[in-house]
Every structure is written in C-alpha cells, then in structure tokens.
Write an enzyme that holds these catalytic residues in place. Structure first.
Site, PDB file in Angstrom:
ATOM      1  N   SER A 269       0.813  -1.226   0.000  1.00 36.01           N
ATOM      2  CA  SER A 269       0.000   0.000   0.000  1.00 36.01           C
ATOM      3  C   SER A 269       0.836   1.261   0.000  1.00 36.01           C
ATOM      4  CB  SER A 269      -0.889  -0.016   1.242  1.00 36.01           C
ATOM      5  OG  SER A 269      -0.047  -0.049   2.394  1.00 36.01           O
ATOM      6  N   CYS A 270       2.152   1.105   0.065  1.00 31.94           N
ATOM      7  CA  CYS A 270       2.978   2.314   0.229  1.00 31.94           C
ATOM      8  C   CYS A 270       3.903   2.622  -0.949  1.00 31.94           C
ATOM      9  CB  CYS A 270       3.795   2.200   1.511  1.00 31.94           C
ATOM     10  SG  CYS A 270       2.757   2.171   2.978  1.00 31.94           S
ATOM     11  N   LEU A 271       4.830   1.732  -1.249  1.00 35.99           N
ATOM     12  CA  LEU A 271       5.863   2.080  -2.236  1.00 35.99           C
ATOM     13  C   LEU A 271       5.264   2.492  -3.581  1.00 35.99           C
ATOM     14  CD1 LEU A 271       7.768   1.073  -0.032  1.00 35.99           C
ATOM     15  CD2 LEU A 271       9.077  -0.160  -1.778  1.00 35.99           C
ATOM     16  N   LYS A 273       2.291   3.542  -4.333  1.00 38.97           N
ATOM     17  CA  LYS A 273       1.470   4.760  -4.177  1.00 38.97           C
ATOM     18  C   LYS A 273       2.324   5.999  -3.930  1.00 38.97           C
ATOM     19  CE  LYS A 273      -0.025   5.799  -0.209  1.00 38.97           C
ATOM     20  NZ  LYS A 273      -0.593   6.213   1.081  1.00 38.97           N
ATOM     21  N   ASP A 274       3.315   5.874  -3.035  1.00 40.16           N
ATOM     22  CA  ASP A 274       4.108   7.055  -2.676  1.00 40.16           C
ATOM     23  C   ASP A 274       4.916   7.569  -3.853  1.00 40.16           C
ATOM     24  OD1 ASP A 274       4.681   6.163   0.841  1.00 40.16           O
ATOM     25  OD2 ASP A 274       2.891   6.718  -0.288  1.00 40.16           O
TER      26      ASP A 274
END
Ligand code: UDX
Length: 425
Positions: A269-271, A273-274
């Site tokens: 959910s992070c890399l 998206k960020d």
C-alpha cells in the site's frame, strides 16, 4: 498545557484506526500514554474496545492490544482533553498520484469543530502520508477555520511513520530515526517530549520537508528494488547470479545490503502509491520526474516476466498454473498492489486456469479473483507449472523435484525442479 509533557504520560488522540493509526495508538499506550482512538468504523471500535482480533493482521498486535489500556470511539469529543492529536487516516491515491484527501479533510474538519470550544493549547500532528505542502495548504487552513490560530492557540506537526507491514510494532518501538516537521518550536518541543523514551535520533525540520522525507524515503527503497531488478535482468542474459552481485554491492556501506533482493518487483500500500504521489507532486510543481516515473514503469514490466518465461516452457492456453504466494510480501494478509494480481490476470488472459495457495491472503485475494481455485501447496505442486510469487518461509521446504518452476522470489530449494528459472537470475 505544560510544554514539556511527561515522556510516558501524555493524553494522545489518534484519528483513524487503520494500519498506521492502530499500531501507533497501541504502541503509544504501551509507552504509558493515555490514548483514545477515533474512527468512524464501528466494527474497528468494537474490536479494539473488546480486545478482539484487530481489524488488520499484524504480528503481535492482538497480544499488545490485550496488554494496554486504550479506548476507541467514533465520538470526536473524546479527544477534548488530548494534548496531541495524531491524524492517521488513509490517504489513497489514484493511478496518476492524486491523493483522495476526503478522509483527511473530514477528520481535520471534525477536529476543528470539537476544538473550537477548547481554550488550552494542543498540537495536531499529521502522520498520514500526504503530498508535499498538504499540511500547510490543506490541514492548517481547515483547523484555522475554527477561528483558532496556528502558533498561538494550537501547534502543528508532520511526523511521518516508516512502519513495515509484518514488523510494524518493532519498527515503532525501535525507529532508526524520528522525523518531526514543526510549524514552530513549541509544537516540535511537545512532540519530541513524548518520543524521548524511544531513544532514537530525532530530526526536527519544517512541515513540507518532513512530508518530502517520507515520500523520498519510500521512493529510494523502490529505486533500490527496481535497480537490482534491472541489474538482475542483465545478469540473467549474461549467466551471472544477481544475488552474488547484490552481496558484493551490499558490502559497500555507501550502498548497504538491504532492499537488494531481486525478483518480480515491489507491491503493497505504500511504495507504489508514494512514488505516484511524488511524481504527481513534482509535475504540479512544474518538474518532469523522468527517473521516478521509470522506476514504476520498470516495476510494472518486471511483474510480467514470470509469465513470459513460463511461455518458453509450456503453452498457457488450457494449462493449469499453480501459484505459491498471493500477499505482496510474507508476514501479511495484505494484497494491495501485490504483483500476484498482475500475474494472475495475465495468466487468465492467456487462457490458463490458476490454482493458488497463500497462508494468509486467500480471503483478500478471493475478493478480486473469485473464479480461480484456492488450494493446498500439494495441489499447487501438481499443476503443469508453478510460479513462486511471495517468499513465505514454508516454501523453502517444499518438494519441487520433477516440476516446472518459475521463481519470482529466490527460493533456493526450488532449483531441484526439473525445469527451474529465476525471474532475473
Ligand atoms: C514500506 C516501507 O518499508 C516502510 O518503511 C513504509 O512505512 C511503508 O512502506 P511495506 O509496504 O510494509 O513497507 O513493505 P516493504 O517491506 O518495504 O516491501 C515492499 C515491497 O518491496 C514488497 O512487495 C517486497 O516484496 C518488495 N521488496 C522488498 C523486494 O522486491 N526486494 C527487496 O529487497 C525488498
């Protein structure tokens, strides 16, 4: 409020009982702080208040929840007495990196609404991942719409989290550093005081720099992965073992050995998206971030390599393909942006039937792919060919002899297969 809070006894409110909020709240309670968790989802509130299985799977979280005193509520007035209010709501982003800021706006409005009655000073600390400038340009104006003024009536900080799924409690309790972006010194002093017991280096900076540190950190982790995957693709052509190359590189402390595991790419959910948020922020600022965009492009291509390799060995149309691993990484039931999603879709598009196994993520994956078979590891191993997509520990002990295996996560034992191909080694 006394500006030097006791490092182990502040009143803290955490808005948002999702992944970051729940771990942050429970860990702060473990450090001795009085924590109230605010969320609109009644199920999450009931789960926390009744010490039931938390709404997310995270190693050790249920036990820790059982050990601490923490109250959950949907009533924002519960935070009236809080010294610090953490905003930990979800900030998803679309494919172009535009953040869905509805939750952030809604939570901030409710904070402003409740606290306009309050006379004593408090600090609002953004912990959600936000685009560069969002704390100053979105959060503060909403808080000041209450008639209160930042700096005099309340303080503001941006303090990003760097929690890894599966190790989140360890990461919270043993941070490599704490980043505190502050509106002013008073705000920063207060946030510092509740982190003292963590004995970690604290970097104090301004709000938008803290936002950028979060995004740039994840973008750099993704860069290391896309880099080693590109090196891996070259090594595979040249018959060189990428993991030996990574070992040699990692011995250089300017590079470091972490995040050099080549394979089918990064998910979660992070890399992904960020990077999208950073690219979108850069473009809005009038800069074309070609390098950052290429990291995502390569990551998408990398995920399709196992299917291309498999087609060298079998005809996919009508074949049964077994999948070992659906979660975006081991230790979680999370499938958000998992590489398995792209791969399973590609196999189905090629006319193959898919039988998949994962120790934790089947229920989540079934919501996306109700039409494939979810089976045991033995049944996966009896398929025409096998793809390894997540490096769950149990896969290191399976019997791959006589099989066709495309390995996306470097499971050494799989080399015993009749036909074995590493995705980029
Ligand atoms: C990440 C960051 O690590 C964390 O600091 C931040 O707060 C949130 O995002 P997480 O999403 O839990 O954490 O996953 P991480 O452990 O970073 O792995 C991300 C992806 O990269 C996974 O799909 C993993 O399989 C992949 N990966 C990781 C590699 O392909 N190679 C590696 O060497 C490391």
């Amino acid at each position: 409020m006394n500006d030097k809070l006791k490092p182990d006894n502040a009143n803290v409110a955490v808005i948002g009982a999702g992944y970051v909020g729940l771990v942050t709240g429970v860990c702060l309670a473990k450090l001795g702080h009085e924590v109230v968790l605010i969320d609109i989802d009644e199920d999450k509130i009931q789960a926390v208040n009744h010490k039931k299985a938390p709404p997310i799977y995270e190693e050790g979280l249920e036990e820790l929840l059982g050990q601490v005193h923490i109250e959950a509520s949907s009533d924002y007035r519960k935070m009236m007495g809080s010294d610090i209010i953490y905003i930990c709501v979800g900030t998803l982003a679309d494919d172009s990196g535009n953040i869905f800021s509805e939750h952030l706006i809604d939570a901030t409005r409710k904070i402003a609404e409740v606290l306009k009655e309050r006379d004593s000073y408090y600090v609002v600390a953004v912990k959600s991942t936000v685009g560069p400038g969002m704390t100053e340009e979105l959060v503060i104006p909403i808080l000041e719409a209450s008639g209160k003024k930042a700096g005099s009536d309340f303080g503001v900080c941006m303090s990003p989290e760097f929690l890894r799924e599966g190790q989140a409690i360890y990461d919270f309790m043993n941070p490599s550093r704490i980043i505190i972006g502050e509106y002013d010194k008073r705000s920063g002093d207060i946030l510092c005081s509740i982190h003292e017991s963590l004995n970690a280096p604290i970097l104090r900076t301004n709000l938008r720099t803290a936002e950028m540190i979060k995004l740039a950190t994840n973008a750099f982790l993704a860069t290391k992965i896309s880099f080693i995957n590109e090196i891996g693709n070259i090594c595979k052509q040249l018959g060189i073992d990428t993991y030996d190359v990574a070992r040699g590189m990692g011995m250089d402390d300017r590079i470091g050995s972490k995040f050099l595991s080549a394979g089918i790419g990064f998910g979660g959910s992070c890399l992904p998206k960020d990077i999208r948020i950073l690219v979108s922020g850069a473009k809005q600022a009038g800069y074309q971030p070609e390098f950052l965009e290429e990291i995502s492009t390569l990551n998408e291509k990398q995920a399709l390599k196992p299917v291309a390799l498999l087609k060298k060995h079998i005809t996919l149309k009508g074949a049964t393909v077994g999948i070992l691993g659906l979660a975006f990484k081991p230790g979680t039931d999370d499938i958000r942006d998992s590489r398995a999603i792209i791969i399973v879709q590609a196999l189905l598009d090629e006319g193959a039937s898919v039988s998949a196994y994962d120790p934790l993520a089947v229920d989540n994956f079934r919501k996306l792919f109700p039409g494939i078979d979810y089976v045991s590891t033995e049944e996966v191993l009896s398929c025409d060919a096998i793809l390894i997509l997540t490096e769950w520990p149990e896969f290191y002990d399976l019997d791959y002899r006589g099989k066709i295996v495309i390995d996306g996560r470097r499971i050494e034992k799989a080399r015993e297969a009749r036909i074995y191909e590493g995705v980029c080694w």
